[in-house]
Design a protein around this motif. Structure first.
Motif, PDB file in Angstrom:
ATOM      1  N   LEU A  23      37.164  29.058  38.843  1.00  0.00           N
ATOM      2  CA  LEU A  23      37.053  30.162  38.775  1.00  0.00           C
ATOM      3  C   LEU A  23      35.743  30.278  39.596  1.00  0.00           C
ATOM      4  CD1 LEU A  23      39.404  31.947  36.129  1.00  0.00           C
ATOM      5  CD2 LEU A  23      40.047  31.564  38.233  1.00  0.00           C
ATOM      6  N   ASP A  24      34.850  30.194  38.692  1.00  0.00           N
ATOM      7  CA  ASP A  24      33.414  30.185  39.030  1.00  0.00           C
ATOM      8  C   ASP A  24      33.647  29.663  40.713  1.00  0.00           C
ATOM      9  OD1 ASP A  24      31.060  30.708  38.900  1.00  0.00           O
ATOM     10  OD2 ASP A  24      30.694  30.265  36.723  1.00  0.00           O
ATOM     11  N   GLN A  48      43.585  34.350  42.405  1.00  0.00           N
ATOM     12  CA  GLN A  48      43.413  33.669  42.099  1.00  0.00           C
ATOM     13  C   GLN A  48      44.402  33.134  40.873  1.00  0.00           C
ATOM     14  OE1 GLN A  48      41.244  30.922  42.093  1.00  0.00           O
ATOM     15  NE2 GLN A  48      40.660  31.861  44.307  1.00  0.00           N
ATOM     16  N   ARG A  49      45.534  34.084  41.110  1.00  0.00           N
ATOM     17  CA  ARG A  49      47.594  34.007  40.410  1.00  0.00           C
ATOM     18  C   ARG A  49      47.502  32.210  40.065  1.00  0.00           C
ATOM     19  NH1 ARG A  49      49.982  36.543  43.062  1.00  0.00           N
ATOM     20  NH2 ARG A  49      50.354  38.818  42.116  1.00  0.00           N
ATOM     21  N   ALA A 100      41.403  37.388  29.760  1.00  0.00           N
ATOM     22  CA  ALA A 100      40.541  36.526  30.101  1.00  0.00           C
ATOM     23  C   ALA A 100      39.657  35.651  31.578  1.00  0.00           C
ATOM     24  CB  ALA A 100      40.012  35.900  28.826  1.00  0.00           C
ATOM     25  N   LEU A 101      40.745  35.311  32.105  1.00  0.00           N
ATOM     26  CA  LEU A 101      40.222  34.753  32.834  1.00  0.00           C
ATOM     27  C   LEU A 101      39.975  35.399  34.337  1.00  0.00           C
ATOM     28  CD1 LEU A 101      42.474  31.479  32.638  1.00  0.00           C
ATOM     29  CD2 LEU A 101      39.730  31.874  32.303  1.00  0.00           C
ATOM     30  N   ALA A 104      31.800  36.430  38.014  1.00  0.00           N
ATOM     31  CA  ALA A 104      31.904  35.232  38.729  1.00  0.00           C
ATOM     32  C   ALA A 104      31.261  35.715  40.495  1.00  0.00           C
ATOM     33  CB  ALA A 104      32.686  33.794  38.307  1.00  0.00           C
ATOM     34  N   LEU A 105      32.163  37.137  40.782  1.00  0.00           N
ATOM     35  CA  LEU A 105      32.046  37.467  41.919  1.00  0.00           C
ATOM     36  C   LEU A 105      31.296  38.488  42.698  1.00  0.00           C
ATOM     37  CD1 LEU A 105      34.324  37.513  45.003  1.00  0.00           C
ATOM     38  CD2 LEU A 105      35.066  39.642  43.992  1.00  0.00           C
TER      39      LEU A 105
END
Length: 482
Positions: free
Chosen positions: A161-162, A241-242, A266-267, A274-275
């Protein structure tokens, strides 16, 4: 017995650099080759027991300085849990560490079973939220605790994700000064979702709502700019990011849908942070301003809490930041958020230590407090705390009083602006804190509210201390700073 291998290359390299030693100089002092030391610092070879003893003598540190943070946390929780009066006499820290070293899977299963027992006890006494009973086959656990443990096991860093957030930021050239408009435009052009003012019926206590039918993200009119920006980024994360989020939730093997839903939030929050604060740019700026939270706020247009949480996630393997712990509590001492990239131990049962400056921050609203503190294992920390309460938007509403704490081990403190004016080597300036009264073994603490679990008490009638009992010295151990 299986030998536990210790890989702590980054910690070893930082310690060497802080002592201004070259690899050749340290290798010579340890009677090993520079190549061998280089391999240890790059985690290609473990640090052996013999070298641990040499390093301890060379740098004047405890041998557990290089121990695995995850194992230390697991051993601490195991000792705390296994010292419940339910089991009789308490176990010693060395016994808990040995159990984790020899049989970590068994230790994890014991803790899983014990948490299930506690959850059922809490449900029976109606002291906490009722545990969901829809999934009869699932272990009885509090979803919040389960998700917290999972996030902690990842050291609060989700690399996929980062990197995805960083790639999107670079591809779209999102800049701090125009990020709000850029996010709104991206959400509209890519997913057809527009931003709307929150209607009257948004719901009491609601701050935003995504109406899929109307393709509109409604947000509270009273929210500050940085919060609105973060919510938009959160929704982008849910849509963008599903698949990645769902894949990570499946891999986590959480016990029920409640926990999965919390993990999903949380994710998405992680992606949002991060965005708004892309890894490379944020880390470079943090180092440039010596981790000054307020300057990072201004550079990235974020809140104090958002910066603190982001600092605790910077653990990319090839480019890590300072390992920080992060904590958010309310004025009653309830832990709302917690995570740690350090060996710092959070209390699992009961509130945090009252000596910790995160509590004192409520007496100094808006002021940043810095504290040198030491935990019972002898590790010293630089602790930063501040209240982050926001306006309630109306006199008739009650503002939520919360505070955040951020901290790192003193070996990293010199890299931060918060070490300014502090003598990091002055042991007399250190406040002795613990993981909470029920788990803390300090026998002479005048701030103790409850006796430690599993220890017999000596309640005399001819003498009286600050607290009305003494911990039985025959079965307790007093930890002190070496």
């Amino acid at each position: 017995m299986r030998q536990h291998k210790i890989f702590a290359g980054d910690r070893l390299r930082r310690l060497r650099e802080q002592r201004s030693m070259t690899q050749a100089e340290l290798a010579d002092a340890l009677s090993i080759s520079a190549g061998y030391l280089s391999q240890m610092e790059s985690d290609q070879r473990p640090i052996t027991r013999e070298l641990l003893m040499r390093l301890s003598r060379q740098f004047g540190i405890e041998t557990n300085y290089f121990s695995s943070d995850d194992d230390l946390r697991l051993a601490s929780e195991l000792r705390e849990s296994a010292s419940d009066p339910l089991f009789g006499s308490p176990i010693l820290p060395d016994e808990a560490s040995a159990a984790v070293r020899v049989a970590p899977d068994i230790a994890q299963r014991f803790l899983h079973l014990y948490r299930g027992y506690l959850a059922l006890e809490e449900e029976h006494r109606s002291l906490q939220t009722r545990v969901a009973q829809t999934d009869v086959g699932a272990a009885s656990r509090f979803p919040y605790d389960e998700v917290r443990d999972w996030v902690q096991s990842k050291r609060n860093h989700f690399d996929a994700l980062d990197r995805a957030a960083e790639r999107l930021s670079e591809a779209r050239d999102f800049q701090p000064e125009n990020r709000g408009e850029d996010f709104i435009r991206y959400l509209r052009d890519t997913y057809g979702v527009r931003i709307g003012q929150g209607p009257v019926d948004l719901g009491k206590g609601m701050i935003w709502r995504l109406d899929s039918n109307a393709k509109t993200l409604f947000m509270s009119k009273d929210a500050p700019v940085e919060s609105r920006l973060f919510w938009i980024a959160h929704v982008i994360g849910l849509l963008e990011q599903r698949d990645s989020i769902e894949r990570q939730i499946r891999q986590a093997r959480l016990s029920n849908e409640e926990a999965a839903s919390l993990a999903r939030v949380a994710l998405a929050n992680y992606f949002a942070g991060a965005l708004v604060m892309p890894y490379g740019a944020f880390l470079a700026t943090a180092r440039d301003v010596r981790y000054d939270i307020e300057r990072l706020q201004r550079r990235f247009g974020t809140s104090f809490e958002q910066v603190c949480h982001r600092l605790s996630t910077l653990q990319r393997r090839n480019s890590p930041g300072i390992p920080f712990y992060f904590l958010k509590i309310d004025i009653a001492g309830n832990v709302l958020k917690r995570s740690s990239a350090t060996r710092f131990q959070f209390a699992r049962f009961g509130g945090p230590c009252p000596v910790w400056n995160v509590h004192q921050s409520f007496s100094h609203p808006g002021r940043i407090l810095a504290q040198l503190a030491a935990t019972p294992d002898g590790t010293r920390y630089l602790c930063v705390a501040r209240t982050v309460s926001l306006s309630a938007g109306s006199y008739l509403n009650r503002p939520r009083a919360v505070a955040v704490g951020l901290g790192c081990e003193v070996t990293y403190a010199g890299e931060t602006v918060y070490a300014k004016g502090l003598n990091l080597d002055d042991l007399d300036a250190v406040d002795f804190i613990g993981p909470g009264c029920r788990a803390c073994e300090r026998s002479d603490c005048r701030h103790r509210a409850l006796p430690p679990i599993g220890h017999p008490l000596d309640v005399g009638t001819v003498e009286r201390g600050v607290v009305p009992y003494q911990i039985d010295a025959k079965t307790s151990r007093t930890s002190s700073l070496k």
